[in-house]
Design a protein around this motif. Structure first.
Motif, mmCIF file in Angstrom:
data_model
loop_
_atom_site.group_PDB
_atom_site.id
_atom_site.type_symbol
_atom_site.label_atom_id
_atom_site.label_comp_id
_atom_site.label_asym_id
_atom_site.label_seq_id
_atom_site.Cartn_x
_atom_site.Cartn_y
_atom_site.Cartn_z
ATOM 1 N N ALA A 176 49.407 35.355 76.804
ATOM 2 C CA ALA A 176 50.125 34.568 75.797
ATOM 3 C C ALA A 176 49.283 34.400 74.534
ATOM 4 N N GLN A 177 47.971 34.169 74.716
ATOM 5 C CA GLN A 177 47.097 34.037 73.561
ATOM 6 C C GLN A 177 47.003 35.342 72.780
ATOM 7 N N GLU A 178 47.003 36.465 73.495
ATOM 8 C CA GLU A 178 46.980 37.756 72.813
ATOM 9 C C GLU A 178 48.221 37.935 71.937
ATOM 10 N N GLU A 179 49.397 37.549 72.463
ATOM 11 C CA GLU A 179 50.628 37.689 71.673
ATOM 12 C C GLU A 179 50.598 36.779 70.440
ATOM 13 N N ARG A 180 50.041 35.566 70.582
ATOM 14 C CA ARG A 180 49.946 34.678 69.414
ATOM 15 C C ARG A 180 49.039 35.282 68.347
ATOM 16 N N LEU A 181 47.916 35.853 68.783
ATOM 17 C CA LEU A 181 46.989 36.449 67.830
ATOM 18 C C LEU A 181 47.607 37.656 67.132
ATOM 19 N N VAL A 182 48.414 38.432 67.839
ATOM 20 C CA VAL A 182 49.099 39.564 67.199
ATOM 21 C C VAL A 182 50.047 39.073 66.110
ATOM 22 N N GLU A 183 50.756 37.983 66.401
ATOM 23 C CA GLU A 183 51.657 37.414 65.384
ATOM 24 C C GLU A 183 50.866 36.893 64.186
ATOM 25 N N ILE A 184 49.729 36.243 64.447
ATOM 26 C CA ILE A 184 48.891 35.755 63.352
ATOM 27 C C ILE A 184 48.372 36.906 62.514
ATOM 28 N N LEU A 185 47.993 38.001 63.187
ATOM 29 C CA LEU A 185 47.467 39.161 62.480
ATOM 30 C C LEU A 185 48.508 39.742 61.527
ATOM 31 N N GLU A 186 49.773 39.718 61.925
ATOM 32 C CA GLU A 186 50.834 40.239 61.063
ATOM 33 C C GLU A 186 51.038 39.366 59.821
ATOM 34 N N MET A 187 50.693 38.058 59.950
ATOM 35 C CA MET A 187 50.871 37.148 58.813
ATOM 36 C C MET A 187 49.636 37.025 57.950
ATOM 37 N N ALA A 188 48.512 37.629 58.379
ATOM 38 C CA ALA A 188 47.279 37.540 57.602
ATOM 39 C C ALA A 188 47.439 38.275 56.278
ATOM 40 N N GLU A 189 46.841 37.693 55.201
ATOM 41 C CA GLU A 189 47.003 38.249 53.871
ATOM 42 C C GLU A 189 45.705 38.808 53.291
#
Length: 312
Positions: A176-189
């Motif tokens: 679950a933490q891996e999936e959250r980090l993937v989502e955060i990575l997509e929003m990183a600017e």
């Protein structure tokens, strides 16, 4: 003096910058070194709020748990590792191994290890490791015991339910933490944001791989029971006449004859080598003896004749 003051100011300024970098690095490490799920969630929230991003809703993915009987389980089950050991005295080791192979094949098991060895000439033993479905353990053990005279039978089981559930839960949280980090990575600017998230994502994925290997091994141990079988052929009773004494009679005679010839040749070669080794010493001793003999002869010739007084 002016130069010394300038150098002193430059040194103080560099020291201040260095301390600032150290404090900043420590703060980043404190954010990234949180391994459990609650720390990971706190890191996500702080990180997103710091950069003005919205916190995504996290849902743990479904992780199928395999029961000992091969189905999908739940937390109410008991997860037990079963194992056994049997020492058997049998008439024929190789025939018994074939029978055991048939028993294991019928229950969809395997023989993971097989070692056949010779105890003495014409008498064999074997060590086998059987992996069979856990639910067939109670049925297979008696079948193997009946193949010979059981001299030692042991069974055991280990309850690993708590460890099983704990490892499963930790693995779910890491996924679950891996999936959250993937989502955060997509929003990183920015590049800084991307590097920080990728660093944390790399750490989480490493833990997932390690936990997955542990969980797979634990599932295998629960699903399949282990039986160690030690086979040993029984010695033929002395009161019975056995033709075994004449087995391979010609081969044994041939081996004895060849061994005798080899012993003779080895002895002759050893004698020759010994003679060659002491030959210089023998020559030297011969020369010394020859000189002594010649000296004695020479001295005996120089000895004056003693007149015979009886004639007077």
């Amino acid at each position: 003096m002016n130069k010394k003051r300038i150098f002193l100011k430059i040194a103080v300024a560099l020291l201040t910058v260095l301390l600032g970098l150290i404090i900043t690095s420590c703060g980043a490490v404190n954010y990234l070194d949180r391994g459990d799920s609650s720390a990971g969630q706190a890191y996500d929230t702080v990180y997103l709020e710091e950069y003005g991003m919205s916190v995504p809703a996290a849902e743990a993915p479904e992780f199928e748990v395999r029961r000992p009987d091969g189905g999908v389980g739940d937390s109410s089950l008991r997860y037990v590792i079963r194992n056994g050991s049997i020492d058997l005295a049998v008439r024929n080791t190789r025939d018994t191994i074939q029978t055991i192979r048939g028993i294991v094949s019928e229950v969809d098991g395997i023989i993971s290890n097989s070692y056949v060895y010779e105890i003495r000439e014409g008498q064999y033993g074997a060590n086998l490791t059987l992996r069979i479905p856990a639910q067939t353990f109670d049925a297979v053990m008696p079948q193997i015991e009946n193949l010979g005279r059981a001299t030692n039978v042991q069974t055991g089981q280990e309850d690993v339910t708590m460890h099983y559930i704990d490892l499963e839960s930790r693995l779910k949280n890491q996924i679950a933490q891996e999936e959250r980090l993937v989502e955060i990575l997509e929003m990183a600017e920015t590049v800084e944001e991307v590097l920080e998230v990728e660093r944390e994502l790399f750490r989480v994925r490493g833990e997932i791989e390690s936990m997955t290997a542990q969980f797979t091994y634990l599932q295998d141990q629960v699903t399949y029971a282990t039986i160690n079988v030690n086979l040993r052929e029984e010695a033929i009773p002395t009161e019975n006449i056995s033709p075994g004494a004449f087995e391979n009679f010609g081969r044994r005679i041939s081996q004895a004859f060849i061994s005798s010839i080899n012993f003779i040749l080895h002895s002759i070669s050893s004698i020759i080598i010994a003679v060659i080794t002491i030959l210089p010493i023998l020559i030297l001793l011969g020369l010394v003896v020859l000189l002594i003999v010649l000296l004695i002869r020479k001295l005996s010739k120089r000895k004056p004749d003693v007149p015979d007084r009886t004639e007077e």
